[in-house]
Design an enzyme around this catalytic site. Structure first.
Site, PDB file in Angstrom:
ATOM      1  NE  ARG A 194      -4.326  -1.277   0.222  1.00  0.00           N
ATOM      2  CZ  ARG A 194      -4.616  -2.224  -0.669  1.00  0.00           C
ATOM      3  NH1 ARG A 194      -3.773  -2.517  -1.636  1.00  0.00           N
ATOM      4  NH2 ARG A 194      -5.751  -2.889  -0.600  1.00  0.00           N
ATOM      5  CG  HIS A 239      -3.622  -0.075  -6.600  1.00  0.00           C
ATOM      6  ND1 HIS A 239      -3.766   0.503  -5.368  1.00  0.00           N
ATOM      7  CD2 HIS A 239      -3.911  -1.392  -6.408  1.00  0.00           C
ATOM      8  CE1 HIS A 239      -4.136  -0.397  -4.483  1.00  0.00           C
ATOM      9  NE2 HIS A 239      -4.224  -1.574  -5.094  1.00  0.00           N
TER      10      HIS A 239
HETATM   11  P1  NDP Z   1      -2.166 -11.713   4.403  1.00  0.00           P
HETATM   12  O1  NDP Z   1      -3.012 -11.171   5.491  1.00  0.00           O
HETATM   13  O2  NDP Z   1      -2.379 -13.108   3.935  1.00  0.00           O
HETATM   14  O3  NDP Z   1      -0.624 -11.604   4.823  1.00  0.00           O
HETATM   15  C1  NDP Z   1      -0.088 -10.508   5.460  1.00  0.00           C
HETATM   16  C2  NDP Z   1       1.345 -10.850   5.860  1.00  0.00           C
HETATM   17  O4  NDP Z   1       1.949  -9.697   6.438  1.00  0.00           O
HETATM   18  C3  NDP Z   1       1.417 -11.959   6.910  1.00  0.00           C
HETATM   19  O5  NDP Z   1       2.499 -12.809   6.639  1.00  0.00           O
HETATM   20  C4  NDP Z   1       1.657 -11.199   8.201  1.00  0.00           C
HETATM   21  O6  NDP Z   1       2.368 -11.922   9.181  1.00  0.00           O
HETATM   22  C5  NDP Z   1       2.517 -10.069   7.700  1.00  0.00           C
HETATM   23  N1  NDP Z   1       2.458  -8.929   8.617  1.00  0.00           N
HETATM   24  C6  NDP Z   1       1.428  -8.087   8.853  1.00  0.00           C
HETATM   25  N2  NDP Z   1       1.779  -7.171   9.779  1.00  0.00           N
HETATM   26  C7  NDP Z   1       3.048  -7.429  10.119  1.00  0.00           C
HETATM   27  C8  NDP Z   1       3.966  -6.836  11.013  1.00  0.00           C
HETATM   28  N3  NDP Z   1       3.638  -5.766  11.753  1.00  0.00           N
HETATM   29  N4  NDP Z   1       5.201  -7.374  11.109  1.00  0.00           N
HETATM   30  C9  NDP Z   1       5.536  -8.448  10.376  1.00  0.00           C
HETATM   31  N5  NDP Z   1       4.715  -9.068   9.500  1.00  0.00           N
HETATM   32  C10 NDP Z   1       3.492  -8.555   9.370  1.00  0.00           C
HETATM   33  O7  NDP Z   1      -2.295 -10.690   3.199  1.00  0.00           O
HETATM   34  P2  NDP Z   1      -2.193 -10.964   1.619  1.00  0.00           P
HETATM   35  O8  NDP Z   1      -0.936 -11.687   1.331  1.00  0.00           O
HETATM   36  O9  NDP Z   1      -3.452 -11.555   1.112  1.00  0.00           O
HETATM   37  O10 NDP Z   1      -2.151  -9.455   1.077  1.00  0.00           O
HETATM   38  C11 NDP Z   1      -1.142  -8.572   1.480  1.00  0.00           C
HETATM   39  C12 NDP Z   1      -1.454  -7.159   1.017  1.00  0.00           C
HETATM   40  O11 NDP Z   1      -1.252  -7.026  -0.392  1.00  0.00           O
HETATM   41  C13 NDP Z   1      -2.904  -6.687   1.170  1.00  0.00           C
HETATM   42  O12 NDP Z   1      -3.189  -6.332   2.500  1.00  0.00           O
HETATM   43  C14 NDP Z   1      -2.954  -5.498   0.235  1.00  0.00           C
HETATM   44  O13 NDP Z   1      -2.565  -4.325   0.918  1.00  0.00           O
HETATM   45  C15 NDP Z   1      -1.897  -5.834  -0.813  1.00  0.00           C
HETATM   46  N6  NDP Z   1      -2.523  -6.064  -2.116  1.00  0.00           N
HETATM   47  C16 NDP Z   1      -2.143  -5.263  -3.156  1.00  0.00           C
HETATM   48  C17 NDP Z   1      -2.704  -5.434  -4.396  1.00  0.00           C
HETATM   49  C18 NDP Z   1      -2.267  -4.613  -5.554  1.00  0.00           C
HETATM   50  O14 NDP Z   1      -2.880  -4.700  -6.619  1.00  0.00           O
HETATM   51  N7  NDP Z   1      -1.218  -3.830  -5.437  1.00  0.00           N
HETATM   52  C19 NDP Z   1      -3.730  -6.450  -4.643  1.00  0.00           C
HETATM   53  C20 NDP Z   1      -4.024  -7.256  -3.497  1.00  0.00           C
HETATM   54  C21 NDP Z   1      -3.450  -7.050  -2.271  1.00  0.00           C
HETATM   55  P3  NDP Z   1       1.735 -13.249   9.861  1.00  0.00           P
HETATM   56  O15 NDP Z   1       1.666 -14.261   8.742  1.00  0.00           O
HETATM   57  O16 NDP Z   1       2.710 -13.628  10.878  1.00  0.00           O
HETATM   58  O17 NDP Z   1       0.383 -12.842  10.363  1.00  0.00           O
HETATM   59  C1  OXD Z   2      -6.784  -5.208  -3.211  1.00  0.00           C
HETATM   60  C2  OXD Z   2      -6.174  -4.295  -4.165  1.00  0.00           C
HETATM   61  O1  OXD Z   2      -6.608  -5.045  -2.001  1.00  0.00           O
HETATM   62  O2  OXD Z   2      -6.569  -4.292  -5.341  1.00  0.00           O
HETATM   63  O3  OXD Z   2      -7.463  -6.147  -3.661  1.00  0.00           O
HETATM   64  O4  OXD Z   2      -5.266  -3.550  -3.792  1.00  0.00           O
END
Ligand code: NDP
Ligand code: OXD
Length: 307
Positions: A222, A270
């Protein structure tokens, strides 16, 4: 009992058809159609509607995207379950984009783009993939799926998460205590963290300084996680060799922003991954079935952690 689709009409039509086929006992409405608010049990939206309190019997709010940071604190009543979008279409698109980004940065495509602009024919030396260390900030669903796609290239893979993990072929780091160790071995850093209070601004000057000389950044999390000025300084000093950014703050990135014209930066608007209505409707329907059967839904958000 009714489902309200609060997003664009074209995607809504696909959801409507899937609901009619799979869950005919649930009435389906699109935003703008007339329905008594108390009949809405399920709602899908990108952000929380301002008048969400009208839906007094709302049980589940589905995010139309994978991220949920756009649901501002206090905008979703505490008793409503918030569920993020986990569906095959998003996952596959993210796998493609991360592979594209890592290969772009690995194979010096930002430098070649600049050389092409100057009509320069100059091959650049690159290490074999096995000597390029690709580190993921976040080891969640999308990061792990992207890692699987990268494995055949032979990169040295690592990742950092809150909780400790074991992933075949991936060096896993966890917690604040291992952050510096993780960063110092990441030649290409891929950010796939959710936006939370803890991750806001995480891609800052201190982080860039900890990366190895000549490291690269692929940012797909993000926009507010990245300090633009810190990135530009690190690129200009040569410490960071290149960056590919799919997310910025604000979005759209203003025309005057220096990142647009920076020779070492590739920007996409994005689009790394976009919810695909056919597979997304199936995922939501499956989750409603799970909820009705008393099972935990896939992608249920921990409201205290914010992801
Ligand atoms: P998940 O919730 O599956 O994974 C998030 C990961 O981040 C987990 O491994 C979590 O750790 C880790 N995490 C979160 N907070 C912390 C922290 N403070 N310290 C260390 N590790 C942390 O999310 P997704 O993989 O499904 O998606 C990730 C992000 O990708 C979304 O939230 C979104 O913002 C972004 N995204 C962007 C898109 C784009 O088009 N650019 C499209 C889709 C998503 P743990 O496993 O230990 O909980
Ligand atoms: C999502 C994105 O969160 O598109 O799905 O960023």
């Amino acid at each position: 009992m009714a489902f309200l689709f609060n997003s664009d009409a074209a995607r809504g039509a696909i959801f409507r058809e899937a609901f009619a086929r799979e869950l005919p006992d649930i009435e389906f409405f699109q935003a703008g159609e007339s329905v008594e608010p108390e009949r809405i049990r399920y709602l899908i939206s990108w952000t929380a509607p301002e008048d969400i309190a009208r839906y007094s019997n709302l049980e589940i709010l589905f995010s139309i995207g994978a991220g949920v940071d756009q649901f501002k604190p206090g905008s979703v009543p505490r008793h409503v379950k918030l569920v993020r979008m986990i569906e095959d279409g998003i996952t596959r698109m993210m796998q493609e984009y991360v592979a594209l980004g890592v290969l772009t940065l690995h194979r010096e495509m930002t430098a070649y783009r600049e050389q092409q602009r100057q009509a320069q024919w100059r091959p650049l030396a690159i290490p074999p993939a096995s000597e390029r260390r690709v580190g993921f900030l976040g080891l969640g669903l999308l990061a792990q799926a992207s890692i699987e796609r990268l494995k055949p290239f032979g990169f040295a893979l690592s990742g950092w998460s809150r909780n400790s993990k074991e992933i075949d072929g991936v060096e896993c780091f966890s917690g604040a205590g291992r952050f510096a160790d993780f960063l110092q071995q990441a030649d290409i850093l891929v950010c796939l963290l959710p936006l939370t209070d803890e991750t806001q601004g995480i891609l800052d000057a201190e982080l860039f300084a900890r990366l190895p000389e000549g490291a690269r950044l692929l940012h797909v999390g993000r926009g507010p996680q990245l300090d633009h000025d810190a990135l530009i300084s690190a690129l200009d000093s040569g410490h960071i060799a290149g960056a590919m950014l799919d997310v910025t703050d604000p979005e759209p990135l203003p025309a005057a922003d220096r990142l647009w014209s920076h020779p070492k930066v590739v920007i996409t608007p994005h689009i790394a991954s976009v919810t695909q209505p056919g597979t997304a409707a199936r995922a939501v329907i499956e989750n409603i079935r799970r909820h009705r059967d008393g099972k935990e839904m896939v992608g249920l958000v921990d409201r205290t952690l914010g992801y």
